[in-house]
Design a protein around this motif. Sequence first.
Motif, short mmCIF file in Angstrom:
data_model
loop_
_atom_site.label_atom_id
_atom_site.label_comp_id
_atom_site.label_asym_id
_atom_site.label_seq_id
_atom_site.Cartn_x
_atom_site.Cartn_y
_atom_site.Cartn_z
N HIS A 288 -2.08 -17.26 2.42
CA HIS A 288 -2.36 -16.71 1.10
C HIS A 288 -1.83 -15.30 0.92
O HIS A 288 -1.73 -14.82 -0.21
N CYS A 289 -1.49 -14.65 2.03
CA CYS A 289 -0.94 -13.29 1.95
C CYS A 289 -0.40 -12.92 3.33
O CYS A 289 -0.77 -13.54 4.34
N PRO A 290 0.46 -11.90 3.43
CA PRO A 290 0.87 -11.42 4.75
C PRO A 290 -0.36 -11.02 5.56
O PRO A 290 -1.24 -10.30 5.07
N THR A 291 -0.44 -11.52 6.79
CA THR A 291 -1.63 -11.31 7.62
C THR A 291 -1.20 -10.96 9.04
O THR A 291 -0.26 -11.55 9.59
N ARG B 31 7.97 -9.87 1.12
CA ARG B 31 9.25 -10.58 1.14
C ARG B 31 9.30 -11.56 2.30
O ARG B 31 9.77 -12.70 2.14
N GLU B 32 8.83 -11.13 3.46
CA GLU B 32 8.82 -12.05 4.61
C GLU B 32 7.90 -13.23 4.36
O GLU B 32 8.23 -14.38 4.69
N PHE B 33 6.73 -12.97 3.78
CA PHE B 33 5.81 -14.05 3.44
C PHE B 33 6.47 -15.05 2.50
O PHE B 33 6.38 -16.28 2.69
N ASP B 34 7.15 -14.54 1.50
CA ASP B 34 7.83 -15.42 0.54
C ASP B 34 8.93 -16.24 1.21
O ASP B 34 9.11 -17.43 0.91
N GLU B 35 9.66 -15.61 2.13
CA GLU B 35 10.73 -16.34 2.84
C GLU B 35 10.15 -17.45 3.71
O GLU B 35 10.68 -18.57 3.75
N ARG B 36 9.07 -17.14 4.41
CA ARG B 36 8.50 -18.13 5.32
C ARG B 36 7.84 -19.30 4.58
O ARG B 36 7.77 -20.41 5.10
N THR B 37 7.34 -19.05 3.39
CA THR B 37 6.67 -20.10 2.62
C THR B 37 7.59 -20.78 1.62
O THR B 37 7.16 -21.70 0.91
N GLY B 38 8.85 -20.32 1.56
CA GLY B 38 9.77 -20.91 0.60
C GLY B 38 9.43 -20.56 -0.83
O GLY B 38 9.59 -21.41 -1.74
N GLY B 39 8.95 -19.33 -1.04
CA GLY B 39 8.66 -18.92 -2.41
C GLY B 39 7.25 -18.46 -2.65
O GLY B 39 6.80 -18.41 -3.80
N GLY C 242 5.12 -22.42 -2.71
CA GLY C 242 6.53 -22.57 -2.38
C GLY C 242 6.82 -23.85 -1.61
O GLY C 242 5.92 -24.60 -1.22
N SER C 243 8.11 -24.07 -1.34
CA SER C 243 8.54 -25.34 -0.74
C SER C 243 8.03 -25.55 0.67
O SER C 243 7.93 -26.68 1.15
N ARG C 244 7.73 -24.45 1.40
CA ARG C 244 7.21 -24.58 2.77
C ARG C 244 5.77 -24.08 2.89
O ARG C 244 5.27 -23.87 3.99
N TRP C 245 5.13 -23.88 1.77
CA TRP C 245 3.75 -23.41 1.76
C TRP C 245 2.80 -24.57 2.03
O TRP C 245 3.02 -25.70 1.56
N GLN C 246 1.76 -24.30 2.80
CA GLN C 246 0.72 -25.31 3.05
C GLN C 246 -0.52 -24.97 2.24
O GLN C 246 -1.06 -23.87 2.36
#
Length: 527
Positions: A409-412, A475-483, A487-491
Amino acid sequence: MPQYKDFARSWVERNRQQLSDWHQVIWHYAEPAFREYKSCAWYVRRLREEGFSVEEGSGGMPTAFCATFSNGEGPVLATYAEYDAVPGNCQAAATRKMSREGLSKYAPGHTDPHSALGMSALGGVLAAKAAMLEFGLQGTLKFFGEPAEKLRASKPVHAAKGYYDDLDAAISFHPTYMLPLNNTTTWDTHCGIAYSYIYTFTCEEPQNWIAADRYSPIPQNHLAARAPGANDALVHFYTLNESLRRSTLPFTGLWSFNEAILTAGQATADNLPPHVSQIQYLLRCDSIEQAETIAQVMDNNAAAAALATGCQWKKTWVCKSRGGLANHVLAQACYDNLAAIGAPRWGEEAIAIAREVQANLGLEPMDRPFLPATEALVEPQECERQLRLQMPAWQKYLTSDDYPEYTWHCPTVRLLVARPMLSAPAGYSYPDWVANALGGIRQTIDPMIEVAAKTIACTLLDLFAQPELLAAATREFDERTGGGIGGSRWQAPLLPRDFQAPHRYRWPEYIRTVRGEEWWIPARDDE
């Protein structure tokens, strides 16, 4: 070092004794999962006195809370307290094995210890709040009360119900529980998937069991074969799970499932079948697919056990917890603050206490009784390298904890600071009570609380004061989750939004009787 961080570190030092006193309160409450009534009430009262608005019973969990402090517009940052203890670990804050005064040895105690986890986070939040007011830093602090971590039960519920949706960053802290995860931050290998559920067996129609007596007007008469009932169902179910363990968990990187019997029959030592039994399982594994497979096998086993014993069965979910998502930007920033503060140091009083523990165990007291690693830093990249040497190359996660819910849900960042651990002679392993006792003795646990509180405070303040740091972590969080979220890789959370935590089940707890408050498994005279 920026002035706001100097101020926060000084705040922790000035309030060192107060944090120590507060920790003793929670450590001695030692309340188990879903029954942390006094501990939760203490935090709620304390936070309100410190100017936080507090929602009690957040997520429908009676011993959870969500506390908020705002100082103008700005980022929303979070950390949390845990405060559940573990039944069967009732160790006094002493240098020899003994239960806390007036309690059964089967009562709970803090093992990790979550008491110090929560107090470290509280100290960090209060120091950050004080610095925000002093230097005009804008933003919001959220401090969550997360009960029942040993059941992985609260954070998945908070996540599913949207409590983390407005967070911009979060800090998860834990006392060191294994090497090399010591005085560092987690880099890539976070905690993994955890599923937990309760199976209930009920014998509601014993007269319909295949061997029931069809000639007597009184079902289950003393001359007839009787339905096996709920106790037998539980035993058969447990045995099936154990016998199929190798088939269910092949080569899964040391993952496991563990069980706890919550209810076993009733007072029916007559020729009547026990009516109800319950057993709770917690499984840890490396992927949601593995967890679903294991759960399906266990459902099959439950159905078979129920059919054989004249019972019905149902399954109640306790948790579904996701695996963790890394954030290197935040991990490095937090570690940099830890490195500037330094690892914990055990003073002369702590050393004397540790030597006394060793002497009471029949060991030769050591000049340096604490593990050297507890006073050393490990860069997160080096920690990751050492950790991967212990794991199969394909394995993604290690151990389990429900903090990964925040990571989606956020950078952690996951901060790990050394708890007091003793060096051991070759071939010797300390009994569990030693670590539990050291977690409750002021001189041995307070250095960890101080270091962790300072690190948490400084990291929170950096995120408030340095927009570029939070932007890079996002930005890193968005990249890892695909948006980002969705995003496309978000769970997404694995539990539904309307999930009801099963806090009303027969979880172990303290009870009040005419004899006073006591543990539900009584003490014996020969203890």
